[in-house]
Design a protein around this motif. Structure first.
Motif, PDB file in Angstrom:
ATOM      1  N   ALA A  25       0.805  -1.214   0.000  1.00  0.00           N
ATOM      2  CA  ALA A  25       0.000   0.000   0.000  1.00  0.00           C
ATOM      3  C   ALA A  25       0.844   1.272   0.000  1.00  0.00           C
ATOM      4  O   ALA A  25       0.410   2.292  -0.482  1.00  0.00           O
ATOM      5  N   ALA A  26       2.043   1.244   0.540  1.00  0.00           N
ATOM      6  CA  ALA A  26       2.833   2.459   0.687  1.00  0.00           C
ATOM      7  C   ALA A  26       3.955   2.523  -0.337  1.00  0.00           C
ATOM      8  O   ALA A  26       4.540   1.511  -0.706  1.00  0.00           O
ATOM      9  N   ALA A  27       4.255   3.740  -0.789  1.00  0.00           N
ATOM     10  CA  ALA A  27       5.355   3.946  -1.724  1.00  0.00           C
ATOM     11  C   ALA A  27       6.669   3.608  -1.033  1.00  0.00           C
ATOM     12  O   ALA A  27       6.841   3.856   0.157  1.00  0.00           O
ATOM     13  N   SER A  28       7.591   3.035  -1.794  1.00  0.00           N
ATOM     14  CA  SER A  28       8.863   2.577  -1.242  1.00  0.00           C
ATOM     15  C   SER A  28       9.992   2.858  -2.216  1.00  0.00           C
ATOM     16  O   SER A  28       9.781   3.373  -3.303  1.00  0.00           O
ATOM     17  N   THR A  29      11.194   2.445  -1.809  1.00  0.00           N
ATOM     18  CA  THR A  29      12.371   2.500  -2.668  1.00  0.00           C
ATOM     19  C   THR A  29      12.788   1.070  -2.979  1.00  0.00           C
ATOM     20  O   THR A  29      12.864   0.236  -2.091  1.00  0.00           O
ATOM     21  N   PHE A  30      13.025   0.804  -4.254  1.00  0.00           N
ATOM     22  CA  PHE A  30      13.434  -0.525  -4.715  1.00  0.00           C
ATOM     23  C   PHE A  30      14.762  -0.388  -5.448  1.00  0.00           C
ATOM     24  O   PHE A  30      15.006   0.625  -6.100  1.00  0.00           O
ATOM     25  N   ASP A  31      15.602  -1.413  -5.363  1.00  0.00           N
ATOM     26  CA  ASP A  31      16.806  -1.419  -6.181  1.00  0.00           C
ATOM     27  C   ASP A  31      17.019  -2.814  -6.739  1.00  0.00           C
ATOM     28  O   ASP A  31      16.647  -3.810  -6.126  1.00  0.00           O
ATOM     29  N   PHE A  32      17.583  -2.845  -7.937  1.00  0.00           N
ATOM     30  CA  PHE A  32      17.824  -4.092  -8.651  1.00  0.00           C
ATOM     31  C   PHE A  32      19.186  -4.000  -9.322  1.00  0.00           C
ATOM     32  O   PHE A  32      19.619  -2.927  -9.718  1.00  0.00           O
ATOM     33  N   ASP A  33      19.838  -5.143  -9.442  1.00  0.00           N
ATOM     34  CA  ASP A  33      21.079  -5.161 -10.196  1.00  0.00           C
ATOM     35  C   ASP A  33      21.170  -6.436 -11.009  1.00  0.00           C
ATOM     36  O   ASP A  33      20.398  -7.376 -10.816  1.00  0.00           O
ATOM     37  N   PRO A  44      14.174  -4.274 -18.874  1.00  0.00           N
ATOM     38  CA  PRO A  44      12.925  -3.638 -18.449  1.00  0.00           C
ATOM     39  C   PRO A  44      12.626  -3.921 -16.970  1.00  0.00           C
ATOM     40  O   PRO A  44      12.781  -5.043 -16.506  1.00  0.00           O
ATOM     41  N   ILE A  45      12.230  -2.892 -16.252  1.00  0.00           N
ATOM     42  CA  ILE A  45      11.807  -3.027 -14.861  1.00  0.00           C
ATOM     43  C   ILE A  45      10.445  -2.354 -14.752  1.00  0.00           C
ATOM     44  O   ILE A  45      10.316  -1.153 -14.977  1.00  0.00           O
ATOM     45  N   ALA A  46       9.435  -3.151 -14.435  1.00  0.00           N
ATOM     46  CA  ALA A  46       8.072  -2.629 -14.335  1.00  0.00           C
ATOM     47  C   ALA A  46       7.847  -2.070 -12.936  1.00  0.00           C
ATOM     48  O   ALA A  46       8.357  -2.600 -11.959  1.00  0.00           O
ATOM     49  N   PHE A  47       7.079  -0.972 -12.870  1.00  0.00           N
ATOM     50  CA  PHE A  47       6.700  -0.456 -11.560  1.00  0.00           C
ATOM     51  C   PHE A  47       5.279   0.080 -11.599  1.00  0.00           C
ATOM     52  O   PHE A  47       4.738   0.385 -12.655  1.00  0.00           O
ATOM     53  N   THR A  48       4.681   0.152 -10.411  1.00  0.00           N
ATOM     54  CA  THR A  48       3.284   0.538 -10.274  1.00  0.00           C
ATOM     55  C   THR A  48       3.155   1.672  -9.279  1.00  0.00           C
ATOM     56  O   THR A  48       3.856   1.694  -8.264  1.00  0.00           O
ATOM     57  N   LEU A  49       2.244   2.592  -9.573  1.00  0.00           N
ATOM     58  CA  LEU A  49       1.831   3.615  -8.621  1.00  0.00           C
ATOM     59  C   LEU A  49       0.359   3.350  -8.329  1.00  0.00           C
ATOM     60  O   LEU A  49      -0.481   3.433  -9.226  1.00  0.00           O
ATOM     61  N   VAL A  56       8.798  11.244  -7.801  1.00  0.00           N
ATOM     62  CA  VAL A  56       9.218   9.905  -8.213  1.00  0.00           C
ATOM     63  C   VAL A  56      10.593  10.028  -8.879  1.00  0.00           C
ATOM     64  O   VAL A  56      10.788  10.854  -9.774  1.00  0.00           O
ATOM     65  N   ARG A  57      11.545   9.210  -8.407  1.00  0.00           N
ATOM     66  CA  ARG A  57      12.907   9.232  -8.950  1.00  0.00           C
ATOM     67  C   ARG A  57      13.295   7.825  -9.400  1.00  0.00           C
ATOM     68  O   ARG A  57      13.014   6.852  -8.711  1.00  0.00           O
ATOM     69  N   VAL A  58      13.930   7.742 -10.557  1.00  0.00           N
ATOM     70  CA  VAL A  58      14.489   6.489 -11.054  1.00  0.00           C
ATOM     71  C   VAL A  58      15.905   6.808 -11.537  1.00  0.00           C
ATOM     72  O   VAL A  58      16.122   7.811 -12.202  1.00  0.00           O
ATOM     73  N   LEU A 159      14.499   2.778  -7.870  1.00  0.00           N
ATOM     74  CA  LEU A 159      13.191   3.394  -8.108  1.00  0.00           C
ATOM     75  C   LEU A 159      12.695   3.865  -6.756  1.00  0.00           C
ATOM     76  O   LEU A 159      12.567   3.060  -5.824  1.00  0.00           O
ATOM     77  N   ASP A 160      12.424   5.162  -6.622  1.00  0.00           N
ATOM     78  CA  ASP A 160      12.029   5.739  -5.345  1.00  0.00           C
ATOM     79  C   ASP A 160      10.672   6.421  -5.491  1.00  0.00           C
ATOM     80  O   ASP A 160      10.452   7.175  -6.433  1.00  0.00           O
ATOM     81  N   GLY A 161       9.769   6.123  -4.545  1.00  0.00           N
ATOM     82  CA  GLY A 161       8.447   6.730  -4.568  1.00  0.00           C
ATOM     83  C   GLY A 161       7.429   5.913  -5.332  1.00  0.00           C
ATOM     84  O   GLY A 161       6.400   6.439  -5.753  1.00  0.00           O
ATOM     85  N   VAL A 162       7.703   4.620  -5.538  1.00  0.00           N
ATOM     86  CA  VAL A 162       6.774   3.746  -6.258  1.00  0.00           C
ATOM     87  C   VAL A 162       6.207   2.709  -5.301  1.00  0.00           C
ATOM     88  O   VAL A 162       6.765   2.462  -4.231  1.00  0.00           O
ATOM     89  N   ASP A 163       5.087   2.091  -5.670  1.00  0.00           N
ATOM     90  CA  ASP A 163       4.411   1.137  -4.785  1.00  0.00           C
ATOM     91  C   ASP A 163       4.845  -0.300  -4.991  1.00  0.00           C
ATOM     92  O   ASP A 163       4.814  -1.104  -4.073  1.00  0.00           O
ATOM     93  N   ASN A 164       5.226  -0.654  -6.205  1.00  0.00           N
ATOM     94  CA  ASN A 164       5.586  -2.024  -6.514  1.00  0.00           C
ATOM     95  C   ASN A 164       6.539  -1.989  -7.694  1.00  0.00           C
ATOM     96  O   ASN A 164       6.324  -1.236  -8.636  1.00  0.00           O
ATOM     97  N   ALA A 165       7.590  -2.797  -7.648  1.00  0.00           N
ATOM     98  CA  ALA A 165       8.538  -2.826  -8.754  1.00  0.00           C
ATOM     99  C   ALA A 165       9.139  -4.211  -8.857  1.00  0.00           C
ATOM    100  O   ALA A 165       9.320  -4.894  -7.854  1.00  0.00           O
ATOM    101  N   ALA A 166       9.437  -4.619 -10.085  1.00  0.00           N
ATOM    102  CA  ALA A 166      10.069  -5.917 -10.316  1.00  0.00           C
ATOM    103  C   ALA A 166      10.704  -5.938 -11.690  1.00  0.00           C
ATOM    104  O   ALA A 166      10.140  -5.396 -12.640  1.00  0.00           O
TER     105      ALA A 166
END
Length: 192
Positions: A25-33, A44-49, A56-58, A159-166
């Protein structure tokens, strides 16, 4: 074009899974490598708001003062419209970025599904839609260490300020997941 079709199929499957699997439910920061293997790879990295969002920063911090390749990033709406593309912007998070790192900032983004892509310089988008493809689509793949001054293809994105990312898996990965899910449903029905 093969890359674009694979990304589009993967993106569609990611968004379908986001409907079936609830997101936080809450916006978060995600990182991937990971690693880009060839000069024409696009990660490609999908994210949801879940709601309209601000700040929002990427970004990437993978260049590491020349230890790795020069990244290009882009953000796309789920309909494939390009919202922004950047080659060199190390001001998104100066604490971790070095020159030639890349990133984008959005003061506001509407609720919805998006795609963040990472590619090696100079594999820019060919146009304003994902369907237009990328500059090196169709090229014979060149190993990234031969393309970019012997540097490995390591990438690290945030990805910062997003709800879901993968990271968007290859379509084959989703097909295996769907076959496995169908098998579990079949087993459950058989033993119920």
């Amino acid at each position: 074009m093969k890359h674009v079709m694979a990304i589009a199929l993967s993106l569609g499957l990611f968004f379908l899974s986001s409907i079936l699997i609830p997101s936080p439910a809450a916006a978060s920061t995600f990182d991937f490598d990971g690693y880009i293997t060839y000069h024409n790879d696009v990660v490609p990295i999908a994210f949801t708001l879940n709601n309209d969002a601000t700040d929002v920063r990427v970004w990437t911090d993978s260049f590491q003062n020349g230890a790795n390749f020069d990244p290009i990033t882009a953000v796309w709406r789920s309909d494939g419209t390009l919202l922004g593309e950047n080659d060199d912007n190390d001001t998104i998070n100066p604490a971790t970025q070095t020159y030639w790192d890349s990133g984008l900032y959005f003061a506001s983004l509407a609720a919805g599904d998006y795609l963040f892509t990472v590619a090696a310089y100079s594999n820019f988008a060919n146009g304003p839609t994902l369907a237009d493809g990328f500059r090196f689509d169709g090229d014979i793949p060149i190993p990234i260490e031969n393309w970019w001054v012997q540097a490995p293809g390591y990438y690290h994105v945030w990805l910062d300020g997003v709800d879901n990312a993968a990271p968007v898996p290859e379509p084959a990965t989703y097909l295996l997941f769907l076959f496995g899910l169908a098998g579990l449903v079949g087993v459950k029905k058989r033993f119920s």
